[in-house]
Scaffold this motif. Structure first.
Motif, PDB file in Angstrom:
ATOM      1  N   UNK A 136       0.813  -1.213   0.000  1.00  0.00           N
ATOM      2  CA  UNK A 136       0.000   0.000   0.000  1.00  0.00           C
ATOM      3  C   UNK A 136       0.849   1.266   0.000  1.00  0.00           C
ATOM      4  N   UNK A 137       1.948   1.268   0.765  1.00  0.00           N
ATOM      5  CA  UNK A 137       2.742   2.479   0.882  1.00  0.00           C
ATOM      6  C   UNK A 137       3.602   2.772  -0.331  1.00  0.00           C
ATOM      7  N   UNK A 138       4.266   1.740  -0.859  1.00  0.00           N
ATOM      8  CA  UNK A 138       5.220   1.967  -1.942  1.00  0.00           C
ATOM      9  C   UNK A 138       4.626   1.801  -3.333  1.00  0.00           C
ATOM     10  N   UNK A 139       3.452   1.176  -3.426  1.00  0.00           N
ATOM     11  CA  UNK A 139       2.870   0.919  -4.748  1.00  0.00           C
ATOM     12  C   UNK A 139       1.500   1.578  -4.917  1.00  0.00           C
ATOM     13  N   UNK A 140       0.563   1.248  -4.039  1.00  0.00           N
ATOM     14  CA  UNK A 140      -0.815   1.689  -4.267  1.00  0.00           C
ATOM     15  C   UNK A 140      -0.999   3.193  -4.084  1.00  0.00           C
ATOM     16  N   UNK A 141      -0.461   3.745  -2.991  1.00  0.00           N
ATOM     17  CA  UNK A 141      -0.651   5.177  -2.769  1.00  0.00           C
ATOM     18  C   UNK A 141       0.016   6.006  -3.870  1.00  0.00           C
ATOM     19  N   UNK A 142       1.261   5.710  -4.275  1.00  0.00           N
ATOM     20  CA  UNK A 142       1.817   6.451  -5.415  1.00  0.00           C
ATOM     21  C   UNK A 142       0.960   6.330  -6.676  1.00  0.00           C
ATOM     22  N   UNK A 143       0.396   5.145  -6.921  1.00  0.00           N
ATOM     23  CA  UNK A 143      -0.451   4.970  -8.108  1.00  0.00           C
ATOM     24  C   UNK A 143      -1.724   5.803  -8.005  1.00  0.00           C
ATOM     25  N   UNK A 144      -2.365   5.788  -6.821  1.00  0.00           N
ATOM     26  CA  UNK A 144      -3.593   6.570  -6.657  1.00  0.00           C
ATOM     27  C   UNK A 144      -3.307   8.074  -6.740  1.00  0.00           C
ATOM     28  N   UNK A 145      -2.176   8.504  -6.203  1.00  0.00           N
ATOM     29  CA  UNK A 145      -1.815   9.917  -6.307  1.00  0.00           C
ATOM     30  C   UNK A 145      -1.588  10.317  -7.755  1.00  0.00           C
ATOM     31  N   UNK A 146      -0.931   9.462  -8.530  1.00  0.00           N
ATOM     32  CA  UNK A 146      -0.697   9.762  -9.943  1.00  0.00           C
ATOM     33  C   UNK A 146      -2.015   9.851 -10.705  1.00  0.00           C
ATOM     34  N   UNK A 147      -2.932   8.926 -10.409  1.00  0.00           N
ATOM     35  CA  UNK A 147      -4.234   8.933 -11.087  1.00  0.00           C
ATOM     36  C   UNK A 147      -5.059  10.148 -10.692  1.00  0.00           C
ATOM     37  N   UNK A 148      -4.953  10.544  -9.411  1.00  0.00           N
ATOM     38  CA  UNK A 148      -5.760  11.657  -8.909  1.00  0.00           C
ATOM     39  C   UNK A 148      -5.240  13.008  -9.370  1.00  0.00           C
ATOM     40  N   UNK A 149      -3.920  13.172  -9.386  1.00  0.00           N
ATOM     41  CA  UNK A 149      -3.332  14.492  -9.672  1.00  0.00           C
ATOM     42  C   UNK A 149      -2.887  14.658 -11.116  1.00  0.00           C
ATOM     43  N   UNK A 150      -2.585  13.542 -11.782  1.00  0.00           N
ATOM     44  CA  UNK A 150      -2.033  13.636 -13.121  1.00  0.00           C
ATOM     45  C   UNK A 150      -0.606  14.165 -13.126  1.00  0.00           C
ATOM     46  N   UNK A 151       0.032  14.173 -11.948  1.00  0.00           N
ATOM     47  CA  UNK A 151       1.386  14.719 -11.819  1.00  0.00           C
ATOM     48  C   UNK A 151       2.417  13.598 -11.704  1.00  0.00           C
ATOM     49  N   UNK A 152       3.628  13.935 -12.102  1.00  0.00           N
ATOM     50  CA  UNK A 152       4.762  13.026 -11.903  1.00  0.00           C
ATOM     51  C   UNK A 152       5.476  13.453 -10.635  1.00  0.00           C
ATOM     52  N   UNK A 153       5.379  12.632  -9.607  1.00  0.00           N
ATOM     53  CA  UNK A 153       5.900  12.971  -8.288  1.00  0.00           C
ATOM     54  C   UNK A 153       7.093  12.096  -7.941  1.00  0.00           C
TER      55      UNK A 153
END
Length: 399
Positions: free
Chosen positions: A307-324
């Motif tokens: 959840x921490x290293x895979x899912x949350x980064x994926x959900x953030x990318x989908x939600x923001x459309x940003x490269x973080x």
């Protein structure tokens, strides 16, 4: 709650600090009645914090921590001192050990100043009292002891229990949201990351807290949730879900039934829920290249869909459309300097005590860095945060 049933994060933490060879380890052994710490005349014998769970009456289960000397030297000694200062983050009661045969110095005064600044109760213990020809009269916060003869060890334990008793601030997880006879439905997915043969700690704790409220706890997977709800004679008082299946569960649970997550309950119990809700709002301000810190209070084997290293980064990318950009930390390795980050996302902190979580949140506030929580963030990126805060109207009103 008994010693064996009490997780570390729910115990009062009593830590022993002082210079090298001040007698900390000998005193810890006398205090616990066990050979917990290695004792030697060689300076710097204690190289890492050492913890021991014990019962301290009338307080109950506590965590005792022995620490390296605050006056350690050299490159390695500096690292040890840093580790010792990290212990202060989770300390509910500090016991400052100072050799009674030597005067107090800058080391002791600096620690007392830190305790006062962080509002940590403390006891000044003058050790090795057996080496004194005459023992001076102690003050209100000072006690003379001897680990060798046992002089005033019992009195120190009683004083520590009295002071630590005032530090207890256990907030409920779910019991204040339920009444006797209510039913709470707890949604617990069983996936690759789930521990074999057991539930994770927040799930166990919510079940226990619901039972203590006199409520019934109905536990099911998300795949059986619809059938479980249909089988009830009346709608449940509350549904609590694992945050990872928030979206699916929100579609199944009627809008009239309050819905939240284990992680959000933990955020309220261990820290400042309002602060984590405000931190989630920073997601909409993230820009390409921003750095995000994802922090966890414990260490565990990471699965492919962690959840921490895979899912949350994926959900953030989908939600923001940003490269973080992402940094990850776990256990005690929470950085003092948070200024490189546009956002901190923290786990529920089930293994941390409230003092440690408060210290981490205070670091973020002091450095003007938004900090949020796994469950709050996941609800926000799925567009259901207002609904998951329905059980907490005062917090929901902040949105």
């Amino acid at each position: 709650m008994s010693l064996n049933a009490t997780p570390s994060g729910e115990r009062v933490h009593i830590a022993f600090f002082g210079r090298r060879n001040a007698g900390k380890s000998s005193l810890v052994n006398a205090f616990t009645g066990q050979d917990l710490a290695i004792v030697s005349d060689v300076k710097g014998t204690t190289t890492d914090p050492v913890s021991k769970a014990m019962e301290l009456l009338p307080l109950g289960p506590v965590q005792i921590i022995d620490t390296p000397g605050l006056d350690d030297e050299g490159e390695l000694g500096t690292l040890r001192v840093q580790r010792t200062k990290l212990v202060l983050r989770k300390t509910d009661l500090a016991i400052l050990v100072a050799d009674a045969t030597a005067p107090l110095g800058e080391t002791e005064q600096a620690l007392l100043d830190l305790c006062r600044a962080r509002n940590i109760p403390w006891i000044l213990v003058r050790s090795k009292a057996d080496l004194l020809e005459a023992i001076p009269e102690a003050g209100a916060d000072t006690i003379y002891v001897s680990a060798k003869t046992g002089y005033h060890i019992h009195e120190l334990k009683e004083l520590a229990a009295r002071l630590a008793l005032g530090t207890e601030n256990r907030r409920p997880l779910v019991s204040d949201l339920l009444r006797p006879g209510d039913t709470a439905v707890l949604v617990v997915p069983i996936d690759k990351a789930a521990p074999k043969g057991r539930l994770i700690l927040p799930q166990q704790q919510v079940i226990r807290d619901a039972l203590e409220a006199g409520a019934a706890a109905l536990v099911c997977r998300e795949t059986e949730l619809a059938a479980a709800l249909q089988g009830l004679n009346a709608p449940p008082k509350l549904v609590v879900t694992d945050s990872q299946v928030f979206g699916k569960v929100a579609q199944i649970v009627p809008q009239s039934v309050p819905l939240t997550s284990f992680s959000i309950l933990m955020a309220r119990c261990k820290g400042d829920l309002a602060l984590t809700v405000a931190g989630a709002a920073a997601v909409r301000n993230l820009k390409d290249g921003d750095r995000v810190l994802i922090a966890e209070g414990c260490t565990h084997h990471r699965q492919c869909e962690d959840i921490g290293t895979v899912k949350i980064p994926r959900w953030l990318a989908e939600s923001t459309g940003r490269t973080l950009q992402y940094d990850f930390c776990s256990g005690v390795e929470f950085p003092e300097d948070l200024t490189p980050y546009a956002l901190v996302v923290h786990c529920g902190g089930c293994t941390l005590n409230p003092k440690e979580m408060a210290a981490r949140q205070r670091l973020a506030v002091d450095q003007a860095v938004p900090i949020t929580n796994y469950g709050v963030l996941i609800a926000a990126v799925h567009g259901i945060l207002p609904r998951t805060l329905q059980p907490f109207p005062a917090i929901a009103a902040l949105l």
